[in-house]
Design a protein around this motif. Structure first.
Motif, mmCIF file in Angstrom:
data_model
loop_
_atom_site.group_PDB
_atom_site.id
_atom_site.type_symbol
_atom_site.label_atom_id
_atom_site.label_comp_id
_atom_site.label_asym_id
_atom_site.label_seq_id
_atom_site.Cartn_x
_atom_site.Cartn_y
_atom_site.Cartn_z
ATOM 1 N N LEU A 81 0.827 -1.216 0.000
ATOM 2 C CA LEU A 81 0.000 0.000 0.000
ATOM 3 C C LEU A 81 0.855 1.258 0.000
ATOM 4 C CD1 LEU A 81 -2.801 1.414 0.341
ATOM 5 C CD2 LEU A 81 -2.432 1.233 2.815
ATOM 6 N N ASN A 82 0.525 2.198 -0.884
ATOM 7 C CA ASN A 82 1.213 3.481 -0.946
ATOM 8 C C ASN A 82 0.179 4.542 -1.294
ATOM 9 O OD1 ASN A 82 2.759 5.785 -1.695
ATOM 10 N ND2 ASN A 82 4.515 4.460 -2.146
ATOM 11 N N LEU A 83 -0.039 5.481 -0.383
ATOM 12 C CA LEU A 83 -1.046 6.514 -0.634
ATOM 13 C C LEU A 83 -0.623 7.485 -1.724
ATOM 14 C CD1 LEU A 83 -2.442 7.331 2.913
ATOM 15 C CD2 LEU A 83 -3.306 5.755 1.188
ATOM 16 N N GLY A 84 0.659 7.571 -2.026
ATOM 17 C CA GLY A 84 1.111 8.328 -3.187
ATOM 18 C C GLY A 84 1.436 9.779 -2.924
ATOM 19 N N PHE B 105 -3.878 13.701 7.404
ATOM 20 C CA PHE B 105 -2.660 13.241 8.080
ATOM 21 C C PHE B 105 -2.863 11.876 8.723
ATOM 22 C CE2 PHE B 105 -0.091 13.106 12.035
ATOM 23 C CZ PHE B 105 1.171 13.044 11.456
ATOM 24 N N VAL B 106 -3.997 11.680 9.367
ATOM 25 C CA VAL B 106 -4.251 10.417 10.068
ATOM 26 C C VAL B 106 -4.239 9.240 9.097
ATOM 27 C CG1 VAL B 106 -5.993 9.124 11.370
ATOM 28 C CG2 VAL B 106 -5.484 11.490 11.976
ATOM 29 N N THR B 107 -4.679 9.469 7.854
ATOM 30 C CA THR B 107 -4.744 8.364 6.896
ATOM 31 C C THR B 107 -3.366 7.794 6.571
ATOM 32 O OG1 THR B 107 -4.620 9.826 4.957
ATOM 33 C CG2 THR B 107 -6.815 9.355 5.844
ATOM 34 N N PHE B 108 -2.333 8.598 6.713
ATOM 35 C CA PHE B 108 -0.993 8.092 6.403
ATOM 36 C C PHE B 108 -0.502 7.103 7.448
ATOM 37 C CE2 PHE B 108 -1.134 11.648 3.526
ATOM 38 C CZ PHE B 108 -0.427 11.177 2.437
ATOM 39 N N GLY B 109 -1.224 6.997 8.558
ATOM 40 C CA GLY B 109 -0.893 5.954 9.521
ATOM 41 C C GLY B 109 -1.085 4.573 8.927
ATOM 42 N N LEU C 219 -1.692 3.747 21.436
ATOM 43 C CA LEU C 219 -1.390 4.188 22.799
ATOM 44 C C LEU C 219 -0.461 5.400 22.822
ATOM 45 C CD1 LEU C 219 -0.876 0.710 24.521
ATOM 46 C CD2 LEU C 219 -2.929 2.126 24.456
ATOM 47 N N GLY C 220 -0.547 6.214 21.798
ATOM 48 C CA GLY C 220 0.208 7.463 21.812
ATOM 49 C C GLY C 220 1.269 7.581 20.738
ATOM 50 N N GLN C 221 1.481 6.518 19.962
ATOM 51 C CA GLN C 221 2.521 6.562 18.936
ATOM 52 C C GLN C 221 1.955 6.641 17.518
ATOM 53 O OE1 GLN C 221 5.625 6.864 20.036
ATOM 54 N NE2 GLN C 221 4.763 6.709 22.083
ATOM 55 N N TRP C 222 0.651 6.898 17.388
ATOM 56 C CA TRP C 222 0.052 6.909 16.053
ATOM 57 C C TRP C 222 0.629 8.023 15.194
ATOM 58 C CZ3 TRP C 222 -2.235 3.514 13.225
ATOM 59 C CH2 TRP C 222 -2.942 3.911 12.078
ATOM 60 N N HIS C 223 0.921 9.164 15.812
ATOM 61 C CA HIS C 223 1.472 10.271 15.033
ATOM 62 C C HIS C 223 2.816 9.887 14.426
ATOM 63 C CE1 HIS C 223 3.366 10.632 18.975
ATOM 64 N NE2 HIS C 223 4.319 11.349 18.411
ATOM 65 N N PHE C 224 3.603 9.083 15.149
ATOM 66 C CA PHE C 224 4.897 8.645 14.613
ATOM 67 C C PHE C 224 4.699 7.726 13.414
ATOM 68 C CE2 PHE C 224 8.392 5.524 14.582
ATOM 69 C CZ PHE C 224 9.461 6.388 14.346
ATOM 70 N N VAL C 225 3.717 6.818 13.514
ATOM 71 C CA VAL C 225 3.416 5.922 12.397
ATOM 72 C C VAL C 225 2.959 6.735 11.183
ATOM 73 C CG1 VAL C 225 1.980 3.981 11.624
ATOM 74 C CG2 VAL C 225 2.815 4.049 13.982
ATOM 75 N N CYS C 226 2.158 7.780 11.434
ATOM 76 C CA CYS C 226 1.687 8.645 10.346
ATOM 77 C C CYS C 226 2.857 9.366 9.671
ATOM 78 C CB CYS C 226 0.693 9.678 10.882
ATOM 79 S SG CYS C 226 -0.862 8.996 11.485
ATOM 80 N N ILE C 227 3.798 9.852 10.473
ATOM 81 C CA ILE C 227 4.949 10.570 9.927
ATOM 82 C C ILE C 227 5.796 9.640 9.052
ATOM 83 C CG2 ILE C 227 7.132 11.686 10.530
ATOM 84 C CD1 ILE C 227 5.706 12.821 13.002
ATOM 85 N N VAL C 228 6.027 8.420 9.541
ATOM 86 C CA VAL C 228 6.806 7.446 8.768
ATOM 87 C C VAL C 228 6.110 7.132 7.443
ATOM 88 C CG1 VAL C 228 7.637 5.059 8.722
ATOM 89 C CG2 VAL C 228 7.913 6.438 10.795
ATOM 90 N N GLY C 229 4.789 6.931 7.510
ATOM 91 C CA GLY C 229 4.039 6.662 6.286
ATOM 92 C C GLY C 229 4.067 7.838 5.329
ATOM 93 N N TYR C 230 3.971 9.048 5.869
ATOM 94 C CA TYR C 230 3.984 10.243 5.024
ATOM 95 C C TYR C 230 5.328 10.404 4.319
ATOM 96 C CZ TYR C 230 3.522 15.109 3.599
ATOM 97 O OH TYR C 230 3.463 16.279 2.863
#
Length: 296
Positions: A200-203, A234-238, A268-279
């Motif tokens: 999966l790649n949001l592009g 932004f949340v979708t990039f998680g 549990l608080g790390q979703w923003h990090f997952v979103c940043i990595v995906g972005y």
């Protein structure tokens, strides 16, 4: 696992039972959507109508005799089954899991815009709605506690639209992933007919759209529509970030334990990090520069 998937998809009455039983368990509601989605992917919307309508009827009747009121359960069931039908139909039509997810992101952004158009002042709406929801969900809450909740939630009211749409989007995507997994596992032929989750790649187009929304809303110091659109995007990039975890596990043959650890830690608080990595990966496509072991 293939036998379990084949058993679930083998008979309509099993699908109906699982859809209804899982829909009554809040923590597993996305699995209920997934079972319905798998049926739509396999049989199409027309072929799944008996299952969808029967499931809806059972859930509506269950609500009538339950403590929460039939109308509420019926609405939730209708939304969940509608999402399943839409996601399954889109996946069949596009033939691509990635494209289906990308289209769903655009739909979620349109939902944010539609909400602002419908309610006018979204902030004022959430100032009243959020405490009311807490009071409804916890009837024993005192007036003092309700006021404390209102004061606590009021700072988040300007951003609540984007966050709520993002939560519903994630629930829909969890249902889609679960449904596609069930469908894919139940096939006799090769796996990954519509693509793999780890691919999966949001592009860059969606990444660029998020960048524009974030920059413009910051320059205008907007806490309205633009900021809520940026939050929802932004949340979708998680999801992209989670796919990257699956890709890394497969690419470097990492232990399976890493996947559930990330899935537990992210909410549990790390979703923003997952979103940043995906972005970041959406922009630079690091994963596509590597060759998977199975491709060599």
């Amino acid at each position: 696992m293939r036998d379990v998937a084949a058993w679930v998809m083998g008979e309509r009455y099993r699908q109906i039972f699982l859809i209804c039983a899982l829909a009554l368990l809040p923590a597993l509601k996305f699995v209920s959507i997934g079972v319905a989605t798998a049926g739509v992917i396999s049989s199409g919307v027309a072929g799944s109508i008996p299952v969808l309508l029967t499931s809806f009827g059972i859930l509506a009747v269950a609500g009538l005799v339950g403590p929460t009121g039939g109308y509420l359960l019926a609405v939730i069931a209708a939304i969940g089954l509608g999402v399943a039908a839409l996601m399954g139909y889109t996946l069949r039509r596009t033939g691509s899991y990635t494209l289906t997810v990308q289209l769903s992101v655009l739909v979620s952004l349109l939902a944010v815009i539609g909400f602002f158009v419908a309610v006018g002042d979204a902030t004022a709406f959430w100032v009243e709605a959020l405490p009311a929801f807490v009071e409804w969900s916890t009837p024993a809450t005192s007036a003092y506690e309700a006021e404390s909740v209102r004061q606590m939630l009021e700072p988040f009211a300007p951003f609540a639209t984007g966050m709520m749409i993002a939560v519903f989007w994630m629930l829909a995507m969890a249902g889609l992933a679960c449904g596609y997994f069930l469908f894919d596992m139940g096939q006799d032929e090769g796996r990954g007919r519509f693509g793999r989750f780890r691919s999966l790649n949001l592009g860059k187009v969606l990444a660029a759209l998020l960048l524009v929304l974030a920059v413009v809303s910051s320059l205008l110091k907007s806490q309205g529509l633009l900021m809520n659109l940026a939050i929802a995007a932004f949340v979708t990039f998680g999801l992209h970030g989670l796919a990257l975890v699956h890709w890394a596990r497969h690419r470097w043959q990492l232990p399976w334990a890493i996947v559930p650890v990330v899935y537990v830690m992210a909410p549990l608080g790390q979703w923003h990090f997952v979103c940043i990595v995906g972005y970041i990966d959406a922009w630079f496509n690091f994963s596509r520069r590597q060759v998977e072991p199975s491709d060599t």
